[in-house]
Design a protein around this motif. Structure first.
Motif, PDB file in Angstrom:
ATOM      1  N   LEU A 108       0.869  -1.174   0.000  1.00  0.00           N
ATOM      2  CA  LEU A 108       0.000   0.000   0.000  1.00  0.00           C
ATOM      3  C   LEU A 108       0.907   1.224   0.000  1.00  0.00           C
ATOM      4  O   LEU A 108       1.538   1.533   1.005  1.00  0.00           O
ATOM      5  CB  LEU A 108      -0.907  -0.004   1.231  1.00  0.00           C
ATOM      6  N   SER A 109       1.010   1.901  -1.126  1.00  0.00           N
ATOM      7  CA  SER A 109       1.907   3.055  -1.233  1.00  0.00           C
ATOM      8  C   SER A 109       1.101   4.318  -1.481  1.00  0.00           C
ATOM      9  O   SER A 109       0.017   4.290  -2.078  1.00  0.00           O
ATOM     10  CB  SER A 109       2.935   2.831  -2.344  1.00  0.00           C
ATOM     11  N   GLY A 110       1.636   5.450  -0.985  1.00  0.00           N
ATOM     12  CA  GLY A 110       0.933   6.714  -1.135  1.00  0.00           C
ATOM     13  C   GLY A 110      -0.418   6.730  -0.462  1.00  0.00           C
ATOM     14  O   GLY A 110      -1.343   7.407  -0.916  1.00  0.00           O
ATOM     15  N   MET A 111      -0.547   6.009   0.638  1.00  0.00           N
ATOM     16  CA  MET A 111      -1.844   5.865   1.292  1.00  0.00           C
ATOM     17  C   MET A 111      -1.696   5.891   2.803  1.00  0.00           C
ATOM     18  O   MET A 111      -0.725   5.349   3.343  1.00  0.00           O
ATOM     19  CB  MET A 111      -2.511   4.548   0.855  1.00  0.00           C
ATOM     20  N   GLY A 112      -2.661   6.543   3.476  1.00  0.00           N
ATOM     21  CA  GLY A 112      -2.721   6.561   4.921  1.00  0.00           C
ATOM     22  C   GLY A 112      -4.045   6.038   5.408  1.00  0.00           C
ATOM     23  O   GLY A 112      -4.930   5.685   4.611  1.00  0.00           O
ATOM     24  N   LEU A 113      -4.222   6.024   6.707  1.00  0.00           N
ATOM     25  CA  LEU A 113      -5.423   5.432   7.292  1.00  0.00           C
ATOM     26  C   LEU A 113      -6.688   6.166   6.852  1.00  0.00           C
ATOM     27  O   LEU A 113      -7.689   5.535   6.497  1.00  0.00           O
ATOM     28  CB  LEU A 113      -5.302   5.435   8.818  1.00  0.00           C
ATOM     29  N   ALA A 114      -6.677   7.497   6.872  1.00  0.00           N
ATOM     30  CA  ALA A 114      -7.878   8.255   6.522  1.00  0.00           C
ATOM     31  C   ALA A 114      -8.347   7.962   5.103  1.00  0.00           C
ATOM     32  O   ALA A 114      -9.547   7.913   4.826  1.00  0.00           O
ATOM     33  CB  ALA A 114      -7.631   9.749   6.701  1.00  0.00           C
ATOM     34  N   ASP A 142      -1.392  13.381   2.255  1.00  0.00           N
ATOM     35  CA  ASP A 142      -2.608  13.625   1.486  1.00  0.00           C
ATOM     36  C   ASP A 142      -3.738  12.667   1.855  1.00  0.00           C
ATOM     37  O   ASP A 142      -4.913  13.036   1.791  1.00  0.00           O
ATOM     38  CB  ASP A 142      -2.328  13.507  -0.019  1.00  0.00           C
ATOM     39  N   ASN A 143      -3.412  11.453   2.197  1.00  0.00           N
ATOM     40  CA  ASN A 143      -4.414  10.444   2.547  1.00  0.00           C
ATOM     41  C   ASN A 143      -4.334  10.050   4.014  1.00  0.00           C
ATOM     42  O   ASN A 143      -4.725   8.944   4.385  1.00  0.00           O
ATOM     43  CB  ASN A 143      -4.245   9.209   1.659  1.00  0.00           C
ATOM     44  N   GLY A 144      -3.838  10.955   4.845  1.00  0.00           N
ATOM     45  CA  GLY A 144      -3.700  10.643   6.262  1.00  0.00           C
ATOM     46  C   GLY A 144      -2.366   9.990   6.556  1.00  0.00           C
ATOM     47  O   GLY A 144      -1.439  10.015   5.746  1.00  0.00           O
ATOM     48  N   SER A 145      -2.269   9.381   7.715  1.00  0.00           N
ATOM     49  CA  SER A 145      -1.008   8.843   8.215  1.00  0.00           C
ATOM     50  C   SER A 145      -0.750   7.420   7.725  1.00  0.00           C
ATOM     51  O   SER A 145      -1.511   6.497   8.030  1.00  0.00           O
ATOM     52  CB  SER A 145      -1.012   8.860   9.738  1.00  0.00           C
ATOM     53  N   ALA A 146       0.351   7.253   6.990  1.00  0.00           N
ATOM     54  CA  ALA A 146       0.760   5.912   6.572  1.00  0.00           C
ATOM     55  C   ALA A 146       1.178   5.081   7.778  1.00  0.00           C
ATOM     56  O   ALA A 146       0.923   3.873   7.834  1.00  0.00           O
ATOM     57  CB  ALA A 146       1.896   6.004   5.563  1.00  0.00           C
ATOM     58  N   ALA A 147       1.815   5.716   8.750  1.00  0.00           N
ATOM     59  CA  ALA A 147       2.231   4.993   9.957  1.00  0.00           C
ATOM     60  C   ALA A 147       1.027   4.438  10.701  1.00  0.00           C
ATOM     61  O   ALA A 147       1.048   3.289  11.181  1.00  0.00           O
ATOM     62  CB  ALA A 147       3.048   5.913  10.860  1.00  0.00           C
ATOM     63  N   GLU A 148      -0.044   5.218  10.798  1.00  0.00           N
ATOM     64  CA  GLU A 148      -1.253   4.745  11.472  1.00  0.00           C
ATOM     65  C   GLU A 148      -1.903   3.592  10.709  1.00  0.00           C
ATOM     66  O   GLU A 148      -2.449   2.667  11.319  1.00  0.00           O
ATOM     67  CB  GLU A 148      -2.243   5.889  11.638  1.00  0.00           C
TER      68      GLU A 148
END
Length: 253
Positions: free
Chosen positions: A128-134, A211-217
């Protein structure tokens, strides 16, 4: 023909729409899905990411999402039901007869990957790249940003975030009307569904990309998620070799 100039192949998806895909390399299959406004050539081939993965012994399969690239770009609402992109992805896997494969994507491609996982896809490893939790659990915010851009083209201040997004749309020769319809396909994945994704997952994003929220989360929300950073923001990270290198190293373990 160079490794960046791969001719498309085509199949008819679940509703008869023509979906394009490209392939590079030989070996274990990995399906990589591009981001919104982009296409397989721009996201995976142009900057060498597909080549980096192929060099590790992979058959890299790269579809153009519905409404993008060389795939069908219908303008009618009926051609963009909820989760249409997920259904196209599963249809491609069925078309190619893939049973032992890896799966991943960038931005919208990552969201589509999660929707595929939530609907029965069973890859060995996931990227999952360029993506966060939100961006997974609350798609409306990001969709609203793009809807604003697409309905107000030509009005943004030069150098603004919206102006840069519009400039990217021009470079990929995107179809604004089809891309607006794509927004109607977005479906949230409930936070409670994320613990059911048990595969090893690399969550990799630019160190300036929120941009899409936190990748770490997002990585923490996944049972076997791991977080990695590469240089850049949401748009520039795609141009950096570190992205392809990180994906290739993870898949080749």
């Amino acid at each position: 023909m160079t490794r960046n100039e791969v001719e498309p192949r085509f199949f008819e998806s679940f509703d008869g729409q023509r979906i394009a895909w490209r392939e590079l390399g030989e070996g274990r299959p990995v399906v990589l899905i591009h981001g919104y406004f982009s296409d397989a050539k721009t996201n995976w081939l142009r900057y060498g990411h597909a080549a980096a993965v192929a060099d590790k012994g992979f058959r890299v399969i790269m579809p153009d999402l519905r409404g993008h690239g060389d795939s069908a770009k219908p303008h009618d609402a009926a051609s963009y039901p909820a989760d249409a992109l997920m259904r196209d992805g599963l249809a491609l896997i069925a078309q190619l007869g893939l049973t032992d494969y890896d799966l991943g994507g960038y931005s919208l491609g990552a969201r589509t990957t999660v929707r595929m996982l939530a609907n029965g896809a069973m890859p060995r490893r996931v990227v999952l790249s360029g993506m966060g939790l939100a961006g997974i659990v609350a798609t409306a915010g990001r969709g609203g940003y793009f809807r604003n851009v697409l309905t107000n083209l030509g009005t943004f201040e030069r150098g603004s975030r919206e102006w840069l997004t519009e400039a990217f749309l021009k470079t990929t020769k995107g179809d604004p009307e089809a891309l607006l319809r794509v927004l109607d396909t977005f479906v949230d994945t409930p936070h409670a569904a994320l613990p059911t994704i048990e595969q090893p997952v690399l969550v990799v994003a630019g160190d300036e990309d929120d941009d899409n929220g936190s990748a770490a989360e997002l990585a923490v929300a996944l049972p076997a998620g791991e977080h990695a950073e590469v240089p850049g923001n949401h748009m520039s990270a795609v141009t950096k070799p570190e992205l392809g290198e990180a994906i290739a190293a993870f898949l080749a373990r």
